[in-house]
Motif scaffolding. Sequence first.
Motif, PDB file in Angstrom:
ATOM      1  N   GLU A   1       0.812  -1.222   0.000  1.00 31.39           N
ATOM      2  CA  GLU A   1       0.000   0.000   0.000  1.00 31.39           C
ATOM      3  C   GLU A   1       0.846   1.273   0.000  1.00 31.39           C
ATOM      4  OE1 GLU A   1      -2.678  -0.344   3.302  1.00 31.39           O
ATOM      5  OE2 GLU A   1      -4.047  -1.639   2.176  1.00 31.39           O
ATOM      6  N   GLN A   2       2.083   1.186   0.493  1.00 30.68           N
ATOM      7  CA  GLN A   2       2.981   2.342   0.514  1.00 30.68           C
ATOM      8  C   GLN A   2       3.818   2.449  -0.766  1.00 30.68           C
ATOM      9  OE1 GLN A   2       2.821   0.153   3.383  1.00 30.68           O
ATOM     10  NE2 GLN A   2       1.217   1.566   4.050  1.00 30.68           N
ATOM     11  N   LEU A   3       3.498   1.616  -1.758  1.00 32.95           N
ATOM     12  CA  LEU A   3       4.186   1.576  -3.050  1.00 32.95           C
ATOM     13  C   LEU A   3       5.630   1.089  -2.950  1.00 32.95           C
ATOM     14  CD1 LEU A   3       2.748   4.787  -4.754  1.00 32.95           C
ATOM     15  CD2 LEU A   3       1.876   2.437  -4.831  1.00 32.95           C
ATOM     16  N   GLN A   4       5.936   0.354  -1.882  1.00 33.51           N
ATOM     17  CA  GLN A   4       7.234  -0.305  -1.778  1.00 33.51           C
ATOM     18  C   GLN A   4       7.182  -1.570  -2.621  1.00 33.51           C
ATOM     19  OE1 GLN A   4      10.474   0.093  -0.198  1.00 33.51           O
ATOM     20  NE2 GLN A   4      10.699  -1.584  -1.660  1.00 33.51           N
ATOM     21  N   TRP A   5       8.112  -1.699  -3.570  1.00 34.69           N
ATOM     22  CA  TRP A   5       8.172  -2.879  -4.430  1.00 34.69           C
ATOM     23  C   TRP A   5       8.950  -3.999  -3.757  1.00 34.69           C
ATOM     24  CZ3 TRP A   5       5.531  -4.046  -8.686  1.00 34.69           C
ATOM     25  CH2 TRP A   5       4.863  -3.008  -9.324  1.00 34.69           C
ATOM     26  N   TYR A   6       8.566  -5.221  -4.099  1.00 32.70           N
ATOM     27  CA  TYR A   6       9.221  -6.434  -3.620  1.00 32.70           C
ATOM     28  C   TYR A   6       9.372  -7.405  -4.779  1.00 32.70           C
ATOM     29  CZ  TYR A   6       7.915  -4.903   1.063  1.00 32.70           C
ATOM     30  OH  TYR A   6       7.777  -4.183   2.211  1.00 32.70           O
ATOM     31  N   ARG A   7      10.419  -8.209  -4.693  1.00 28.37           N
ATOM     32  CA  ARG A   7      10.510  -9.411  -5.521  1.00 28.37           C
ATOM     33  C   ARG A   7      10.505 -10.576  -4.539  1.00 28.37           C
ATOM     34  NH1 ARG A   7      15.056  -8.755  -8.503  1.00 28.37           N
ATOM     35  NH2 ARG A   7      13.879  -7.455  -9.940  1.00 28.37           N
ATOM     36  N   SER A   8       9.550 -11.442  -4.708  1.00 27.65           N
ATOM     37  CA  SER A   8       9.414 -12.612  -3.841  1.00 27.65           C
ATOM     38  C   SER A   8       9.911 -13.825  -4.618  1.00 27.65           C
ATOM     39  CB  SER A   8       7.957 -12.792  -3.420  1.00 27.65           C
ATOM     40  OG  SER A   8       7.522 -11.667  -2.681  1.00 27.65           O
ATOM     41  N   TYR A   9      10.835 -14.548  -4.000  1.00 28.58           N
ATOM     42  CA  TYR A   9      11.437 -15.732  -4.606  1.00 28.58           C
ATOM     43  C   TYR A   9      10.979 -16.967  -3.857  1.00 28.58           C
ATOM     44  CZ  TYR A   9      15.022 -12.493  -6.406  1.00 28.58           C
ATOM     45  OH  TYR A   9      15.696 -11.471  -7.021  1.00 28.58           O
ATOM     46  N   GLY A  10      10.850 -18.074  -4.569  1.00 28.80           N
ATOM     47  CA  GLY A  10      10.492 -19.276  -3.848  1.00 28.80           C
ATOM     48  C   GLY A  10      10.572 -20.546  -4.664  1.00 28.80           C
ATOM     49  N   ASN A  11      10.221 -21.614  -3.965  1.00 31.60           N
ATOM     50  CA  ASN A  11      10.151 -22.953  -4.535  1.00 31.60           C
ATOM     51  C   ASN A  11       8.832 -23.561  -4.107  1.00 31.60           C
ATOM     52  OD1 ASN A  11      13.012 -23.222  -5.505  1.00 31.60           O
ATOM     53  ND2 ASN A  11      13.350 -22.778  -3.349  1.00 31.60           N
ATOM     54  N   GLU A  12       8.266 -24.357  -4.983  1.00 31.96           N
ATOM     55  CA  GLU A  12       7.041 -25.079  -4.676  1.00 31.96           C
ATOM     56  C   GLU A  12       7.221 -26.548  -5.029  1.00 31.96           C
ATOM     57  OE1 GLU A  12       3.504 -21.870  -5.527  1.00 31.96           O
ATOM     58  OE2 GLU A  12       4.263 -23.018  -7.228  1.00 31.96           O
ATOM     59  N   ASN A  13       6.633 -27.398  -4.206  1.00 29.43           N
ATOM     60  CA  ASN A  13       6.550 -28.830  -4.490  1.00 29.43           C
ATOM     61  C   ASN A  13       5.078 -29.165  -4.645  1.00 29.43           C
ATOM     62  OD1 ASN A  13       9.369 -29.347  -4.175  1.00 29.43           O
ATOM     63  ND2 ASN A  13       9.077 -29.124  -1.982  1.00 29.43           N
ATOM     64  N   TRP A  14       4.749 -29.803  -5.757  1.00 27.91           N
ATOM     65  CA  TRP A  14       3.363 -30.120  -6.089  1.00 27.91           C
ATOM     66  C   TRP A  14       3.194 -31.627  -6.215  1.00 27.91           C
ATOM     67  CZ3 TRP A  14       3.154 -26.753 -11.153  1.00 27.91           C
ATOM     68  CH2 TRP A  14       3.238 -25.397 -10.832  1.00 27.91           C
ATOM     69  N   ALA A  15       2.021 -32.127  -5.793  1.00 25.30           N
ATOM     70  CA  ALA A  15       1.627 -33.523  -6.029  1.00 25.30           C
ATOM     71  C   ALA A  15       0.208 -33.517  -6.595  1.00 25.30           C
ATOM     72  CB  ALA A  15       1.670 -34.335  -4.738  1.00 25.30           C
ATOM     73  N   PHE A  16      -0.011 -34.317  -7.640  1.00 27.41           N
ATOM     74  CA  PHE A  16      -1.273 -34.324  -8.371  1.00 27.41           C
ATOM     75  C   PHE A  16      -1.993 -35.656  -8.217  1.00 27.41           C
ATOM     76  CE2 PHE A  16       1.466 -31.279 -10.395  1.00 27.41           C
ATOM     77  CZ  PHE A  16       0.618 -30.217 -10.651  1.00 27.41           C
ATOM     78  N   ASP A  17      -3.326 -35.592  -8.281  1.00 25.71           N
ATOM     79  CA  ASP A  17      -4.108 -36.821  -8.328  1.00 25.71           C
ATOM     80  C   ASP A  17      -4.230 -37.277  -9.784  1.00 25.71           C
ATOM     81  OD1 ASP A  17      -6.216 -35.350  -9.525  1.00 25.71           O
ATOM     82  OD2 ASP A  17      -7.386 -35.253  -7.679  1.00 25.71           O
ATOM     83  N   GLU A  18      -4.950 -38.386  -9.999  1.00 29.11           N
ATOM     84  CA  GLU A  18      -5.041 -38.964 -11.350  1.00 29.11           C
ATOM     85  C   GLU A  18      -5.794 -38.065 -12.332  1.00 29.11           C
ATOM     86  OE1 GLU A  18      -8.499 -39.983  -8.903  1.00 29.11           O
ATOM     87  OE2 GLU A  18      -6.336 -40.255  -8.564  1.00 29.11           O
ATOM     88  N   ARG A  19      -6.562 -37.105 -11.842  1.00 31.90           N
ATOM     89  CA  ARG A  19      -7.301 -36.177 -12.724  1.00 31.90           C
ATOM     90  C   ARG A  19      -6.490 -34.933 -13.061  1.00 31.90           C
ATOM     91  NH1 ARG A  19     -11.807 -35.554  -8.488  1.00 31.90           N
ATOM     92  NH2 ARG A  19      -9.831 -35.537  -7.416  1.00 31.90           N
TER      93      ARG A  19
END
Length: 157
Positions: free
Chosen positions: A98-116
């Motif tokens: 809201e104060q117009l401060q910019w960010y770059r957010s870095y990350g990793n995700e681990n995903w698991a899926f069902d048969e659909r």
Amino acid sequence: MEQSRPPLPPFTRPEQAIEKVRLAEDAWNSRDPERVALAYSADSQWRNRDTFLTGRAAIVAFLQQKWQREQQYRLIKELWSYDQNRIAVRFAYEWHDEQLQWYRSYGNENWAFDERGLMMQRYASINDLKISDEQRLFHWPQGRRPDDHPSLSELGL
């Protein structure tokens, strides 16, 4: 019965996993919580930073709050690894508060899926870095990242 979300596991070729990652990126860049939630199973389990969620209703509520706080959100995801019904991605997104401060957010995700092809589990680890307006790298109009926009690797991230 819920509809399937191709491509479906098992992910045996990189093209399948890359397509799944891009579809997720496109949905998140829409900033439409209802659309994003459709990619997850009805009882999907999340860990996002220090927040634990279960189910689509919780995902929608979480994303509504997220995109109120993280304004001008733009995301790039990149395949890290895949096997059978699992995909690992790395990502970066830029946003301001809201104060117009910019960010770059870095990350990793681990995903698991069902048969659909619905995501049953999503575990995200994310770090935020304050950046100046001049340091921003994601300048496309809100929405889907253009196909010719550089990837994370091409940007040196």
